[in-house]
Design a protein around this motif. Structure first.
Motif, PDB file in Angstrom:
ATOM      1  N   TYR A  80       0.804  -1.213   0.000  1.00  0.00           N
ATOM      2  CA  TYR A  80       0.000   0.000   0.000  1.00  0.00           C
ATOM      3  C   TYR A  80       0.840   1.267   0.000  1.00  0.00           C
ATOM      4  O   TYR A  80       0.355   2.335  -0.396  1.00  0.00           O
ATOM      5  N   GLN A 102     -10.220   4.825  -7.766  1.00  0.00           N
ATOM      6  CA  GLN A 102     -10.265   4.595  -6.319  1.00  0.00           C
ATOM      7  C   GLN A 102     -11.095   3.363  -5.947  1.00  0.00           C
ATOM      8  O   GLN A 102     -10.636   2.462  -5.240  1.00  0.00           O
ATOM      9  N   ASN A 103     -12.342   3.296  -6.422  1.00  0.00           N
ATOM     10  CA  ASN A 103     -13.204   2.167  -6.083  1.00  0.00           C
ATOM     11  C   ASN A 103     -12.748   0.889  -6.778  1.00  0.00           C
ATOM     12  O   ASN A 103     -12.883  -0.199  -6.223  1.00  0.00           O
ATOM     13  N   ALA A 106     -10.077  -0.591  -4.569  1.00  0.00           N
ATOM     14  CA  ALA A 106     -10.671  -1.128  -3.339  1.00  0.00           C
ATOM     15  C   ALA A 106     -11.387  -2.446  -3.604  1.00  0.00           C
ATOM     16  O   ALA A 106     -11.357  -3.367  -2.764  1.00  0.00           O
ATOM     17  N   ASP A 109      -9.272  -5.620  -3.456  1.00  0.00           N
ATOM     18  CA  ASP A 109      -9.077  -6.167  -2.114  1.00  0.00           C
ATOM     19  C   ASP A 109     -10.358  -6.792  -1.566  1.00  0.00           C
ATOM     20  O   ASP A 109     -10.298  -7.761  -0.803  1.00  0.00           O
ATOM     21  N   THR A 110     -11.504  -6.264  -1.944  1.00  0.00           N
ATOM     22  CA  THR A 110     -12.762  -6.898  -1.543  1.00  0.00           C
ATOM     23  C   THR A 110     -12.814  -8.326  -2.048  1.00  0.00           C
ATOM     24  O   THR A 110     -13.281  -9.243  -1.344  1.00  0.00           O
ATOM     25  N   THR A 243     -10.939  -3.496   5.368  1.00  0.00           N
ATOM     26  CA  THR A 243     -11.672  -3.029   4.191  1.00  0.00           C
ATOM     27  C   THR A 243     -11.971  -1.535   4.268  1.00  0.00           C
ATOM     28  O   THR A 243     -11.778  -0.798   3.292  1.00  0.00           O
ATOM     29  N   ILE A 246      -8.818   0.522   3.849  1.00  0.00           N
ATOM     30  CA  ILE A 246      -8.365   0.543   2.456  1.00  0.00           C
ATOM     31  C   ILE A 246      -9.107   1.615   1.675  1.00  0.00           C
ATOM     32  O   ILE A 246      -8.502   2.400   0.938  1.00  0.00           O
ATOM     33  N   SER A 247     -10.423   1.651   1.832  1.00  0.00           N
ATOM     34  CA  SER A 247     -11.209   2.684   1.154  1.00  0.00           C
ATOM     35  C   SER A 247     -10.739   4.071   1.549  1.00  0.00           C
ATOM     36  O   SER A 247     -10.571   4.965   0.707  1.00  0.00           O
ATOM     37  N   ALA A 405     -17.202   1.297   5.317  1.00  0.00           N
ATOM     38  CA  ALA A 405     -16.357   1.844   4.254  1.00  0.00           C
ATOM     39  C   ALA A 405     -15.956   3.288   4.469  1.00  0.00           C
ATOM     40  O   ALA A 405     -15.096   3.806   3.772  1.00  0.00           O
TER      41      ALA A 405
END
Length: 407
Positions: A80, A102-103, A106, A109-110, A243, A246-247, A405
């Motif tokens: 990261y 960005q999403n 993320a 990783d989800t 999670t 991370i967001s 989130a």
């Protein structure tokens, strides 16, 4: 605005398999090279609300959108620290381009936390080819941000999804749209939907004064049929995963990049255009003691924010590797502290730009106000006043942060 026409959409699909990045050092070098290109025309794109279609294609084809794909699935599983540096670098060149993936990142990783083996193989391969994930997460008009009204129900071997989303960054120019949805029992799912699916309408109605070319508008979901293999049950907020952190760390990295851009713009303008103030009795604005001190302050605050951001990145990596309550909480707290600092420096730097550069810097021809507009808009994503509370409550009362989130 309005819907993206088919000619633009065809341009937004990958024409060939994306480059495969081999190392984290290569990822950072590619980000630097792209940033130099993206910086050209960024002000004009913002001024005209012109979607960065060509730039976005080059960005995803560079391989940078796949850097969080784990090594066992063909990626490099970048740390990261590297992800944060890439986001800062691109965001400093063009804030909208910095935010669009960005999403997408993320979601990679989800899948690590919640995807099945088959889903990981399928979706990671799509990303390595150069496909982009948009998002259909947030809604407006509900009680709060996690009060999802987009519903999913089983029908035969498939699922049917209905609802309406907003703040759908990247969806307009993505090949796949992951939709956050809930069933009647409140269980959360991520339904991956191809962009051209019947019943899925993406509207380019984003009218914010900042981050203008993210196309973060509306997604309308009307009886969209999603095969079961594309539906991921979300359990990562029940389990001790990072999670939420991370967001949030991606948000903070974008803000740090926006701060970088504002500070560099200030330095450049003061060096080349600003006149010394009459009472300074100096030949150049760069000799003004107050301006010198202000630049020193901005640079120091940015360095501190980025240092905490790196510490947070290390903790996120640890929390991914060792998923414990302690590691998850520490990641959320450190990321919250980084978010506080990056928010403050982004807003301060974009405001100081005009104070130090002078009145002429406000002229429309320079479009320097985009730095303030971008910083003010993006830092609203999660209220920093609550970050202070969460951090203080953790250290004073041993209260662990919630899992969602936005934390």
């Amino acid at each position: 605005m309005g819907n993206l026409n088919i000619d633009q959409y065809i341009q937004s699909t990958p024409k060939q398999t994306a480059h495969r990045i081999q190392s984290e050092a290569e990822a950072i070098e590619i980000a630097k090279q792209l940033a130099e290109k993206f910086k050209q025309g960024a002000a004009e794109r913002d001024q005209n609300r012109q979607l960065p279609i060509d730039e976005l294609n080059e960005y995803s084809q560079s391989g940078l959108w796949a850097i969080r794909v784990p090594k066992e699935y063909g990626g490099i599983g970048a740390s990261y620290r590297t992800v944060v540096e890439v986001f800062k670098t691109i965001s400093s060149a063009d804030g909208s381009l910095g935010q669009i993936p960005q999403n997408h990142v993320a979601i990679l990783d989800t899948l690590i936390f919640d995807g099945s083996e088959q889903q990981k193989q399928f979706f990671y391969d799509l990303v390595l080819q150069g496909n982009r994930f948009g998002n259909a997460f947030s809604e407006i008009g509900n009680k709060h941000v996690a009060d999802f009204q987009t519903k999913i129900r089983k029908e035969g071997d498939d699922y049917i999804v209905n609802g309406k989303k907003f703040f759908s960054t990247g969806a307009l120019l993505a090949q796949w749209i992951p939709i956050v949805t809930v069933d009647d029992e409140g269980n959360v799912y991520l339904a991956f939907t191809p962009r051209e699916t019947e019943g899925l309408t993406i509207v380019n109605d984003w009218s914010s004064f900042g981050q203008k070319t993210t196309a973060s508008g509306t997604v309308i979901i009307e009886n969209v049929r999603v095969p079961a293999q594309y539906v991921v049950p979300i359990n990562s907020f029940t389990n001790p995963t990072p999670t939420g952190a991370i967001s949030q760390i991606l948000q903070a990295a974008i803000d740090a990049g926006l701060a970088r851009a504002a500070i560099e713009e200030t330095i450049n303008y003061v060096k080349h255009y600003t006149r010394p103030w009459i009472d300074a009795k100096q030949e150049s604005a760069t000799e003004d003691h107050f301006s010198i001190a202000a630049i020193g302050d901005l640079k120091t605050r940015l360095l501190a924010a980025e240092a905490v951001l790196d510490l947070a990145a290390d903790q996120v990596d640890l929390a991914i590797k060792e998923q414990t309550e302690h590691n998850s909480a520490q990641a959320s707290i450190l990321v919250a502290q980084a978010k506080i600092l990056t928010t403050e420096i982004a807003i301060l730097a974009s405001n100081k730009l005009f104070e130090l550069a002078g009145t002429r810097s406000t002229l429309a021809e320079h479009n320097l106000d985009r730095h303030w507009r971008n910083a003010r808009t993006h830092t609203l994503h999660d209220p920093v006043r609550w970050k202070y509370y969460i951090v203080g409550n953790f250290f004073l009362n041993d209260i662990q942060p919630e899992r969602h989130a936005w934390l």
